[in-house]
Write a protein that holds these residues in place. Structure first.
Motif, PDB file in Angstrom:
ATOM      1  N   MET A   1      56.021   0.768  82.524  1.00 15.44           N
ATOM      2  CA  MET A   1      55.925   2.133  82.010  1.00 15.44           C
ATOM      3  C   MET A   1      56.493   2.186  80.595  1.00 15.44           C
ATOM      4  O   MET A   1      57.162   1.253  80.144  1.00 15.44           O
ATOM      5  CB  MET A   1      56.725   3.109  82.886  1.00 15.44           C
ATOM      6  CG  MET A   1      56.221   3.218  84.301  1.00 15.44           C
ATOM      7  SD  MET A   1      57.058   4.521  85.239  1.00 15.44           S
ATOM      8  CE  MET A   1      56.214   6.002  84.646  1.00 15.44           C
ATOM      9  N   ASN A   2      56.226   3.276  79.905  1.00 13.79           N
ATOM     10  CA  ASN A   2      56.913   3.496  78.633  1.00 13.79           C
ATOM     11  C   ASN A   2      57.052   4.977  78.338  1.00 13.79           C
ATOM     12  O   ASN A   2      56.303   5.808  78.863  1.00 13.79           O
ATOM     13  CB  ASN A   2      56.225   2.750  77.476  1.00 13.79           C
ATOM     14  CG  ASN A   2      54.970   3.454  76.993  1.00 13.79           C
ATOM     15  OD1 ASN A   2      55.048   4.491  76.325  1.00 13.79           O
ATOM     16  ND2 ASN A   2      53.803   2.923  77.352  1.00 13.79           N
ATOM     17  N   GLY A   3      58.029   5.301  77.504  1.00 12.00           N
ATOM     18  CA  GLY A   3      58.190   6.638  76.947  1.00 12.00           C
ATOM     19  C   GLY A   3      58.164   6.481  75.442  1.00 12.00           C
ATOM     20  O   GLY A   3      59.062   5.853  74.867  1.00 12.00           O
TER      21      GLY A   3
ATOM     22  N   ARG B   1      62.946   9.933  82.004  1.00 12.91           N
ATOM     23  CA  ARG B   1      61.704  10.722  82.104  1.00 12.91           C
ATOM     24  C   ARG B   1      60.681   9.992  82.983  1.00 12.91           C
ATOM     25  O   ARG B   1      59.996  10.597  83.796  1.00 12.91           O
ATOM     26  CB  ARG B   1      61.096  10.987  80.721  1.00 12.91           C
ATOM     27  CG  ARG B   1      61.823  12.016  79.901  1.00 12.91           C
ATOM     28  CD  ARG B   1      60.942  12.603  78.804  1.00 12.91           C
ATOM     29  NE  ARG B   1      60.106  11.635  78.124  1.00 12.91           N
ATOM     30  CZ  ARG B   1      60.519  10.777  77.208  1.00 12.91           C
ATOM     31  NH1 ARG B   1      61.785  10.783  76.828  1.00 12.91           N
ATOM     32  NH2 ARG B   1      59.688   9.906  76.651  1.00 12.91           N
ATOM     33  N   CYS B   2      60.571   8.667  82.785  1.00 11.80           N
ATOM     34  CA  CYS B   2      59.579   7.890  83.561  1.00 11.80           C
ATOM     35  C   CYS B   2      59.909   7.916  85.051  1.00 11.80           C
ATOM     36  O   CYS B   2      59.023   8.159  85.886  1.00 11.80           O
ATOM     37  CB  CYS B   2      59.533   6.442  83.056  1.00 11.80           C
ATOM     38  SG  CYS B   2      58.762   6.293  81.428  1.00 11.80           S
ATOM     39  N   VAL B   3      61.173   7.668  85.402  1.00  8.53           N
ATOM     40  CA  VAL B   3      61.561   7.686  86.814  1.00  8.53           C
ATOM     41  C   VAL B   3      61.420   9.110  87.356  1.00  8.53           C
ATOM     42  O   VAL B   3      60.960   9.312  88.489  1.00  8.53           O
ATOM     43  CB  VAL B   3      63.013   7.147  86.985  1.00  8.53           C
ATOM     44  CG1 VAL B   3      63.520   7.361  88.401  1.00  8.53           C
ATOM     45  CG2 VAL B   3      63.056   5.668  86.620  1.00  8.53           C
ATOM     46  N   GLY B   4      61.763  10.095  86.539  1.00 11.61           N
ATOM     47  CA  GLY B   4      61.591  11.499  86.942  1.00 11.61           C
ATOM     48  C   GLY B   4      60.148  11.777  87.304  1.00 11.61           C
ATOM     49  O   GLY B   4      59.849  12.374  88.340  1.00 11.61           O
ATOM     50  N   ARG B   5      59.222  11.309  86.467  1.00 10.76           N
ATOM     51  CA  ARG B   5      57.790  11.519  86.747  1.00 10.76           C
ATOM     52  C   ARG B   5      57.408  10.888  88.090  1.00 10.76           C
ATOM     53  O   ARG B   5      56.734  11.508  88.908  1.00 10.76           O
ATOM     54  CB  ARG B   5      56.945  10.918  85.620  1.00 10.76           C
ATOM     55  CG  ARG B   5      55.484  10.842  86.002  1.00 10.76           C
ATOM     56  CD  ARG B   5      54.624  10.222  84.935  1.00 10.76           C
ATOM     57  NE  ARG B   5      53.353   9.820  85.512  1.00 10.76           N
ATOM     58  CZ  ARG B   5      52.432   9.150  84.844  1.00 10.76           C
ATOM     59  NH1 ARG B   5      52.625   8.821  83.588  1.00 10.76           N
ATOM     60  NH2 ARG B   5      51.299   8.805  85.437  1.00 10.76           N
ATOM     61  N   LEU B   6      57.840   9.634  88.328  1.00 10.53           N
ATOM     62  CA  LEU B   6      57.473   8.947  89.577  1.00 10.53           C
ATOM     63  C   LEU B   6      57.985   9.724  90.783  1.00 10.53           C
ATOM     64  O   LEU B   6      57.263   9.925  91.759  1.00 10.53           O
ATOM     65  CB  LEU B   6      58.055   7.527  89.594  1.00 10.53           C
ATOM     66  CG  LEU B   6      57.540   6.558  88.529  1.00 10.53           C
ATOM     67  CD1 LEU B   6      58.271   5.223  88.639  1.00 10.53           C
ATOM     68  CD2 LEU B   6      56.025   6.356  88.666  1.00 10.53           C
ATOM     69  N   LEU B   7      59.239  10.196  90.701  1.00 11.80           N
ATOM     70  CA  LEU B   7      59.831  10.895  91.847  1.00 11.80           C
ATOM     71  C   LEU B   7      59.202  12.271  92.035  1.00 11.80           C
ATOM     72  O   LEU B   7      59.015  12.725  93.162  1.00 11.80           O
ATOM     73  CB  LEU B   7      61.353  11.018  91.663  1.00 11.80           C
ATOM     74  CG  LEU B   7      62.122   9.683  91.627  1.00 11.80           C
ATOM     75  CD1 LEU B   7      63.587   9.925  91.269  1.00 11.80           C
ATOM     76  CD2 LEU B   7      62.022   8.950  92.968  1.00 11.80           C
ATOM     77  N   LEU B   8      58.843  12.936  90.927  1.00 13.52           N
ATOM     78  CA  LEU B   8      58.183  14.252  91.032  1.00 13.52           C
ATOM     79  C   LEU B   8      56.818  14.087  91.681  1.00 13.52           C
ATOM     80  O   LEU B   8      56.441  14.842  92.582  1.00 13.52           O
ATOM     81  CB  LEU B   8      58.029  14.882  89.636  1.00 13.52           C
ATOM     82  CG  LEU B   8      59.304  15.471  89.012  1.00 13.52           C
ATOM     83  CD1 LEU B   8      59.118  15.697  87.512  1.00 13.52           C
ATOM     84  CD2 LEU B   8      59.705  16.777  89.695  1.00 13.52           C
ATOM     85  N   GLU B   9      56.063  13.061  91.238  1.00 16.68           N
ATOM     86  CA  GLU B   9      54.714  12.850  91.794  1.00 16.68           C
ATOM     87  C   GLU B   9      54.790  12.473  93.274  1.00 16.68           C
ATOM     88  O   GLU B   9      54.007  12.931  94.086  1.00 16.68           O
ATOM     89  CB  GLU B   9      53.981  11.763  91.000  1.00 16.68           C
ATOM     90  CG  GLU B   9      53.553  12.264  89.619  1.00 16.68           C
ATOM     91  CD  GLU B   9      52.859  11.204  88.764  1.00 16.68           C
ATOM     92  OE1 GLU B   9      52.423  11.571  87.659  1.00 16.68           O
ATOM     93  OE2 GLU B   9      52.771  10.030  89.177  1.00 16.68           O
TER      94      GLU B   9
END
Ligand SMILES: N[C@@H](CCC[C@H](N)C(=O)O)C(=O)O
Length: 304
Positions: free
Chosen positions: A8-10, A80-88
């Motif tokens: 992943m990247n931000g 942010r990347c881990v946040g996205r994975l957990l939100l999804e």
């Protein structure tokens, strides 16, 4: 043993992300550095291990290693990347992530794949940065031993965003070769734990151009905690308002240092580059699924 990972990247600050919630993963600094090498490994700035949280009600714990193998406490872009994975994965509106720098919350920011993270309160006392000696005013500390002649590079602002940052305000960011001065400043004796080094230049009202030399990595396309630290330093110095746009080589982060509770809110994009699998003994790795911006494809890379 082959182990699946996500790349992943931000804003181009890139990561290998492991899901170690069900299958524990402990890697030596040497293996991490091999995996992180862009010549012989997968190549990344940071390695992120998502583990079960020890705090009830918290979605996950996130462990962070720089590509040199050192473990650190904070990484804004990876949060942010881990946040996205957990939100999804959870379908929730907000998730809580435990880090060694504290509990951070993540929410969707509006645009697809954009995430806002509450990065908590910055710390600005000399012993919280930490610095090797006492400074009453951390908006501009005086470096006694200058590794570089330029007087501008003797008076950084310092901020801790879960990790130490030194910020040098410059008139022309292009006048400096950060790959030369960065390593000297990262290891300056005033920073007993080292520091991430930013050059920051105003390019408009509340718009700041920033280049970062990351501790344990080198030059990166973006650094989320550095963007937060620069925004905080700008407010403390009355150079900017509470909301600013930080222009990094990889793109823009929106930062707000909230007046109500002193928390720093960071918003910006995330990207899944691809899914892969790696043999942790040989470091041979394979792409197994495409990412956000790819057509379906399969490719091989790595040490072989
Ligand atoms: N890329 C990160 C910061 C990662 C840690 C840093 N190199 C350190 O050693 O503190 C970010 O987005 O904040």
């Amino acid at each position: 043993m082959r182990r699946p990972f996500l790349k992943m990247n931000g804003l181009g600050n890139d990561f290998v992300v492991w899901d170690a919630r069900d299958t524990r993963l402990v890697l030596t600094p040497e293996i991490i550095a091999k995996l992180g090498s862009r010549d012989t490994g997968i190549g990344f700035d940071q390695m992120i291990t998502v583990e079960r949280s020890t705090v009830s009600g918290v979605d996950a714990f996130m462990r962070i290693h720089n590509c040199d193998g050192s473990q650190v406490d904070a990484c804004g872009n990876a949060t942010r990347c881990v946040g996205r994975l957990l939100l999804e994965e959870s379908g929730k509106d907000a998730v809580m992530i435990q880090t060694n720098a504290g509990l951070l919350s993540a929410t969707a920011a509006g645009a697809p794949r954009e995430i806002t993270v509450d990065m908590g309160k910055p710390r600005v006392n000399w012993d919280q940065i930490p610095l090797a000696e006492e400074f009453a005013d951390t908006r501009a500390i005086e470096l006694q031993i200058g590794p570089i002649d330029d007087p501008i590079l003797h008076t950084p602002a310092v901020v801790n965003m879960g990790n130490p940052h030194g910020i040098f305000w410059v008139k022309d960011i292009e006048a400096y070769d950060l790959s030369k001065v960065g390593p000297l400043l990262e290891h300056h004796p005033v920073f007993p734990e080292g520091a991430n080094i930013s050059l920051a230049q105003f390019i408009g009202k509340d718009e700041i151009r920033v280049k970062v030399w990351e501790r344990g990595v080198g030059l990166t396309q973006a650094c989320g905690t550095a963007a937060c630290a620069v925004a905080v330093a700008a407010v403390r110095d009355t150079r900017a308002g509470r909301k600013s746009k930080i222009h990094l080589p990889g793109g823009i982060l929106n930062i707000e240092w909230r007046e109500s509770d002193s928390h720093v809110m960071m918003s910006g994009p995330t990207e899944i580059e691809f899914e892969g699998e790696v043999d942790l003994e040989t470091i041979e790795w394979t792409k197994t699924a495409p990412g956000d911006n790819d057509q379906a494809q399969e490719a091989t890379g790595g040490a072989a």
